[in-house]
Design a protein around this motif. Sequence first.
Motif, PDB file in Angstrom:
ATOM      1  N   ARG A 114      37.553  36.367  45.386  1.00  0.00           N
ATOM      2  CA  ARG A 114      38.515  36.288  44.294  1.00  0.00           C
ATOM      3  C   ARG A 114      38.695  37.688  43.698  1.00  0.00           C
ATOM      4  NH1 ARG A 114      37.046  33.741  39.843  1.00  0.00           N
ATOM      5  NH2 ARG A 114      34.861  34.087  40.236  1.00  0.00           N
ATOM      6  N   VAL A 115      39.863  37.928  43.107  1.00  0.00           N
ATOM      7  CA  VAL A 115      40.190  39.267  42.601  1.00  0.00           C
ATOM      8  C   VAL A 115      39.150  39.735  41.599  1.00  0.00           C
ATOM      9  CG1 VAL A 115      41.886  40.622  41.337  1.00  0.00           C
ATOM     10  CG2 VAL A 115      42.653  38.920  42.964  1.00  0.00           C
ATOM     11  N   GLN A 116      38.863  38.906  40.623  1.00  0.00           N
ATOM     12  CA  GLN A 116      37.934  39.305  39.561  1.00  0.00           C
ATOM     13  C   GLN A 116      36.538  39.574  40.109  1.00  0.00           C
ATOM     14  OE1 GLN A 116      38.717  37.010  36.084  1.00  0.00           O
ATOM     15  NE2 GLN A 116      36.712  37.437  35.217  1.00  0.00           N
ATOM     16  N   ALA A 117      36.072  38.747  41.031  1.00  0.00           N
ATOM     17  CA  ALA A 117      34.739  38.926  41.617  1.00  0.00           C
ATOM     18  C   ALA A 117      34.705  40.158  42.512  1.00  0.00           C
ATOM     19  CB  ALA A 117      34.343  37.687  42.406  1.00  0.00           C
ATOM     20  N   ALA A 118      35.792  40.413  43.230  1.00  0.00           N
ATOM     21  CA  ALA A 118      35.841  41.571  44.123  1.00  0.00           C
ATOM     22  C   ALA A 118      35.807  42.873  43.330  1.00  0.00           C
ATOM     23  CB  ALA A 118      37.093  41.516  44.997  1.00  0.00           C
ATOM     24  N   LEU A 119      36.468  42.893  42.171  1.00  0.00           N
ATOM     25  CA  LEU A 119      36.492  44.108  41.354  1.00  0.00           C
ATOM     26  C   LEU A 119      35.106  44.466  40.836  1.00  0.00           C
ATOM     27  CD1 LEU A 119      39.780  43.690  39.303  1.00  0.00           C
ATOM     28  CD2 LEU A 119      39.376  45.197  41.245  1.00  0.00           C
TER      29      LEU A 119
END
Length: 153
Positions: free
Chosen positions: A17-22
């Motif tokens: 997910r975007v937030q987790a990847a960041l």
Amino acid sequence: MKGIVRLAGRDLKGSRRVQAALTSLKGVGASMAKAVVRATGLEGTEKIGSLPDETIKELDDVIHNPASHDIPPWMLNRRKDIETGEDRHLLGGDIEIAERADIGREKHVRSRRGIRHERGLPVRGQRTRSTGRKGMTVGVERKKLKMQKEKEE
């Protein structure tokens, strides 16, 4: 969907997910990742590999210039930089370089913190009477070793 996404000089898994990847970027924690996602107008639950290239470029721009995208200054990791006086946000290896420079400056000025760093002692006020002994020879052990050597001779 892309398997690997290049963002801020790092390869991120496209299946995350975007937030987790960041958060896997050095210098971007959970709250900063959430702020970046909100600043770009994305859903935090989208997969980062499914995003178009323009959105990834926008994410990269927000990560590198968070203050210009209405992210509050208290979220930045290098506020009131000692050299420039600006609020900055450092990523990746820049964090380590800045930290090393800060410690070197403390040593050069001969501040209490710098001296503690030089001697390998705790810097932030921790007690040293019973902890922090790893790697140092304790006096009692020295006596035992000395007595064992005398017995062997």
